[in-house]
Design an enzyme around this catalytic site. Structure first.
Site, PDB file in Angstrom:
ATOM      1  N   CYS A 115       0.821  -1.229   0.000  1.00 14.87           N
ATOM      2  CA  CYS A 115       0.000   0.000   0.000  1.00 14.87           C
ATOM      3  C   CYS A 115       0.849   1.271   0.000  1.00 14.87           C
ATOM      4  O   CYS A 115       0.344   2.343  -0.327  1.00 14.87           O
ATOM      5  CB  CYS A 115      -0.939   0.009   1.198  1.00 14.87           C
ATOM      6  SG  CYS A 115      -1.957  -1.465   1.292  1.00 14.87           S
ATOM      7  N   HIS A 256      -3.214   7.132   3.053  1.00 22.77           N
ATOM      8  CA  HIS A 256      -3.660   5.841   2.520  1.00 22.77           C
ATOM      9  C   HIS A 256      -5.057   5.558   3.070  1.00 22.77           C
ATOM     10  O   HIS A 256      -5.311   5.720   4.266  1.00 22.77           O
ATOM     11  CB  HIS A 256      -2.670   4.758   2.948  1.00 22.77           C
ATOM     12  CG  HIS A 256      -3.130   3.378   2.636  1.00 22.77           C
ATOM     13  ND1 HIS A 256      -3.713   3.050   1.431  1.00 22.77           N
ATOM     14  CD2 HIS A 256      -3.112   2.228   3.375  1.00 22.77           C
ATOM     15  CE1 HIS A 256      -4.028   1.763   1.446  1.00 22.77           C
ATOM     16  NE2 HIS A 256      -3.679   1.251   2.609  1.00 22.77           N
ATOM     17  N   ASN A 286     -10.224   0.057   0.423  1.00 29.92           N
ATOM     18  CA  ASN A 286      -8.768   0.134   0.418  1.00 29.92           C
ATOM     19  C   ASN A 286      -8.276  -0.401  -0.929  1.00 29.92           C
ATOM     20  O   ASN A 286      -8.402  -1.584  -1.214  1.00 29.92           O
ATOM     21  CB  ASN A 286      -8.241  -0.716   1.583  1.00 29.92           C
ATOM     22  CG  ASN A 286      -6.731  -0.743   1.664  1.00 29.92           C
ATOM     23  OD1 ASN A 286      -6.037  -0.340   0.736  1.00 29.92           O
ATOM     24  ND2 ASN A 286      -6.219  -1.230   2.782  1.00 29.92           N
TER      25      ASN A 286
HETATM   26  O1  UT7 Z   1      -3.527  -1.378   3.758  1.00 32.91           O
HETATM   27  C1  UT7 Z   1      -3.340  -2.025   4.969  1.00 32.91           C
HETATM   28  C2  UT7 Z   1      -4.381  -3.074   5.079  1.00 32.91           C
HETATM   29  N1  UT7 Z   1      -4.853  -3.421   6.342  1.00 32.91           N
HETATM   30  C3  UT7 Z   1      -5.555  -2.625   7.175  1.00 32.91           C
HETATM   31  O2  UT7 Z   1      -5.682  -1.455   7.039  1.00 32.91           O
HETATM   32  C4  UT7 Z   1      -6.245  -3.320   8.294  1.00 32.91           C
HETATM   33  C5  UT7 Z   1      -6.228  -2.556   9.583  1.00 32.91           C
HETATM   34  N2  UT7 Z   1      -7.190  -3.145  10.488  1.00 32.91           N
HETATM   35  C6  UT7 Z   1      -8.500  -2.758  10.482  1.00 32.91           C
HETATM   36  O3  UT7 Z   1      -8.891  -1.902   9.715  1.00 32.91           O
HETATM   37  C7  UT7 Z   1      -9.404  -3.382  11.513  1.00 32.91           C
HETATM   38  O4  UT7 Z   1      -8.649  -4.130  12.441  1.00 32.91           O
HETATM   39  C8  UT7 Z   1     -10.506  -4.302  10.891  1.00 32.91           C
HETATM   40  C9  UT7 Z   1     -11.505  -3.438  10.140  1.00 32.91           C
HETATM   41  C10 UT7 Z   1      -9.878  -5.316   9.945  1.00 32.91           C
HETATM   42  C11 UT7 Z   1     -11.245  -5.032  12.001  1.00 32.91           C
HETATM   43  O5  UT7 Z   1     -11.809  -4.091  12.908  1.00 32.91           O
HETATM   44  P1  UT7 Z   1     -11.622  -4.267  14.487  1.00 32.91           P
HETATM   45  O6  UT7 Z   1     -12.358  -3.179  15.127  1.00 32.91           O
HETATM   46  O7  UT7 Z   1     -10.142  -4.370  14.752  1.00 32.91           O
HETATM   47  O8  UT7 Z   1     -12.364  -5.613  14.744  1.00 32.91           O
HETATM   48  P2  UT7 Z   1     -11.801  -6.984  15.385  1.00 32.91           P
HETATM   49  O9  UT7 Z   1     -10.897  -7.677  14.427  1.00 32.91           O
HETATM   50  O10 UT7 Z   1     -11.294  -6.708  16.768  1.00 32.91           O
HETATM   51  O11 UT7 Z   1     -13.141  -7.800  15.523  1.00 32.91           O
HETATM   52  C12 UT7 Z   1     -14.170  -7.402  16.422  1.00 32.91           C
HETATM   53  C13 UT7 Z   1     -15.323  -8.358  16.242  1.00 32.91           C
HETATM   54  C14 UT7 Z   1     -14.902  -9.812  16.313  1.00 32.91           C
HETATM   55  O12 UT7 Z   1     -15.956 -10.537  16.893  1.00 32.91           O
HETATM   56  P3  UT7 Z   1     -15.870 -10.976  18.439  1.00 32.91           P
HETATM   57  O13 UT7 Z   1     -14.651 -11.833  18.530  1.00 32.91           O
HETATM   58  O14 UT7 Z   1     -15.757  -9.701  19.198  1.00 32.91           O
HETATM   59  O15 UT7 Z   1     -17.156 -11.708  18.633  1.00 32.91           O
HETATM   60  C15 UT7 Z   1     -14.802 -10.222  14.857  1.00 32.91           C
HETATM   61  O16 UT7 Z   1     -14.993 -11.592  14.661  1.00 32.91           O
HETATM   62  O17 UT7 Z   1     -15.907  -8.169  14.944  1.00 32.91           O
HETATM   63  C16 UT7 Z   1     -15.919  -9.423  14.242  1.00 32.91           C
HETATM   64  N3  UT7 Z   1     -15.744  -9.153  12.831  1.00 32.91           N
HETATM   65  C17 UT7 Z   1     -16.770  -8.860  12.014  1.00 32.91           C
HETATM   66  N4  UT7 Z   1     -18.084  -8.747  12.232  1.00 32.91           N
HETATM   67  C18 UT7 Z   1     -18.867  -8.424  11.188  1.00 32.91           C
HETATM   68  C19 UT7 Z   1     -14.585  -9.138  12.119  1.00 32.91           C
HETATM   69  N5  UT7 Z   1     -14.848  -8.817  10.829  1.00 32.91           N
HETATM   70  C20 UT7 Z   1     -16.192  -8.650  10.749  1.00 32.91           C
HETATM   71  C21 UT7 Z   1     -17.049  -8.310   9.689  1.00 32.91           C
HETATM   72  N6  UT7 Z   1     -18.379  -8.211   9.964  1.00 32.91           N
HETATM   73  N7  UT7 Z   1     -16.616  -8.096   8.442  1.00 32.91           N
END
Ligand code: UT7
Length: 396
Positions: A115, A256, A286
């Site tokens: 990225c 980004h 993204n």
């Molecule tokens: O260019 C670089 C590329 N990468 C990035 O920019 C990624 C950076 N990371 C992020 O943007 C965030 O970490 C995410 C958007 C990927 C995830 O958001 P988060 O607030 O960190 O969520 P999390 O991974 O802590 O998940 C929270 C909850 C989990 O459920 P439990 O364990 O609390 O029951 C996940 O299983 O949300 C759940 N979850 C979802 N729920 C609905 C994870 N993905 C999803 C989804 N829809 N798509």
């Protein structure tokens, strides 16, 4: 002869027509529009059509940037295509783009910095031009990430989209303008936070790697998020300081476009209001190496940038890489109108006697055609796990 400055003279973008909304994704994975919008800010992303590839998207954005610069394709001396989703491992996507834009004389190659690719590519082109070796460079970030996503993994498939953004850099005899400060970092501690396991020399593609879904992007979202919030602000700050400026002096940041919460934390870290951050990830998701280029082109064309403005481009990505450029804007924003003369079509020569498979992943094709099929259980393919679940079983 070495120039007095190296400036952005052209900018351009291209996003495929097809939109994939959060509502569409609700039909393939266990997610919701509400979750995606509140956790990421993304509402829709673009998906390349079957006939489009990373090279064709790049060629359209590139031709637009060249038109905006008031140049002809053959005025370009060097072409750098930043991408993590190349058409092929070889030849380079840059070589294909050279032919597709109708250039006969440039050196062309790819930049692999995920990225941060457009920012890294900019830094390379800037150095070539400052040395006096070349006069005009085309730098394009282009991605067809939809082809590398596991549409049963809700942690990744909701985030990414396809598109291309480009700039032309030109050597100038006038003083001032262009990049005034840069910062580039690479931190291999996070090498496996975002990665694509198979297809390289460590794990050549095979029936087994395919069955395990190792040809798809994997990501530790939370860890990446933590890294990004820290590094984006410090990288931007270093570039600003190298320019001899302060965060308050900056008119607009082009960050980004990964997650609006990451951008908010950069603003907070630098003590700036969100009005100074350009955001368009709600419409494109993204787009990795393309994102800064698309955002820059939209920012100029929507009147957010004027001559004399101090701008910061800042990105982070797999590697983990990060890059920031503090620059002074010199080009007439109205030149952006010239891009309208470029038709959104590009052709890349196909190999003889060879036809590829349909490049659109099966599960994505079903959604695009309006059939969602059964929802799959959450993906349990975690990097480093000894025995990841075979794809065929997960999909059965
Ligand atoms: O260019 C670089 C590329 N990468 C990035 O920019 C990624 C950076 N990371 C992020 O943007 C965030 O970490 C995410 C958007 C990927 C995830 O958001 P988060 O607030 O960190 O969520 P999390 O991974 O802590 O998940 C929270 C909850 C989990 O459920 P439990 O364990 O609390 O029951 C996940 O299983 O949300 C759940 N979850 C979802 N729920 C609905 C994870 N993905 C999803 C989804 N829809 N798509």
């Amino acid at each position: 002869m070495t120039p007095r400055s190296v400036r952005i003279t052209g900018w351009g973008m291209y996003a495929p027509e097809r939109r994939l909304t959060n509502a569409d994704l609700e039909r393939v994975v266990d997610t919701s529009d509400e979750w995606i919008v509140t956790r990421t800010g993304i509402r829709e992303r673009r998906i390349a059509a079957r006939h489009e590839t990373t090279a064709t998207l790049a060629a359209i954005a590139g031709k637009r940037a060249i038109a905006v610069a008031g140049l002809q394709p053959d005025d370009i001396d060097v072409i750098l295509v930043a991408t993590l989703t190349p058409d092929y491992w070889m030849p380079s996507t840059g070589a294909l783009v050279k032919e597709a834009i109708g250039n006969t004389r440039a050196a062309a190659m790819d930049v692999a910095a995920a990225c941060s690719g457009l920012v890294y590519g900019y830094s390379v082109a800037d150095a070539y031009l400052r040395s006096g070796m070349f006069k005009n460079a085309l730098v394009v970030g282009s991605e067809t990430l939809s082809r590398y996503l596991d549409f049963s993994d809700r942690g990744t498939c909701i985030l990414f989209g396809d598109g291309a953004g480009a700039v032309v850099l030109s050597a100038s005899d006038e003083e001032g303008g262009g990049a005034q400060g840069m910062e580039l970092t690479t931190d291999p501690d996070g090498a496996y936070m975002i990665w694509l396991p198979s297809g390289g020399s460590r794990s050549p593609a095979s029936g087994q790697t395919l069955a395990r879904g190792e040809h798809y992007v994997r990501m530790e979202g939370k860890e990446t998020y933590r890294y990004a919030t820290k590094t984006m602000a410090t990288t931007a700050l270093k570039a600003i300081e190298r320019a001899g400026w302060k965060p308050d002096d900056i008119d607009l940041f082009i960050p980004h476009q990964a997650n609006v919460r990451i951008i908010e934390s950069v603003a907070k870290g630098l003590g700036l209001p969100m009005e100074k951050m350009f955001v368009n990830l709600d419409r494109y998701g993204n787009t990795s190496a393309a994102s800064v280029g698309i955002a820059l082109a939209e920012a100029v064309d929507s009147g957010r940038i004027k001559v004399g403005d101090k701008i910061v481009l800042v990105a982070f990505g797999a590697g983990l890489t990060s890059g920031g450029i503090a620059l002074e804007w010199t080009a007439d924003p109205l030149n952006g109108k010239r891009a309208e003369s470029v038709e959104p079509v590009a052709t890349v020569r196909e190999p003889i006697d060879w036809s590829s498979v349909d490049p659109i992943p099966d599960r994505l094709r079903q959604v695009l055609e309006g059939n969602s099929g059964p929802k799959v259980p959450l993906d349990d393919v975690v990097p480093g796990e000894p025995e990841p679940a075979p794809r065929d079983e997960v999909l059965a």
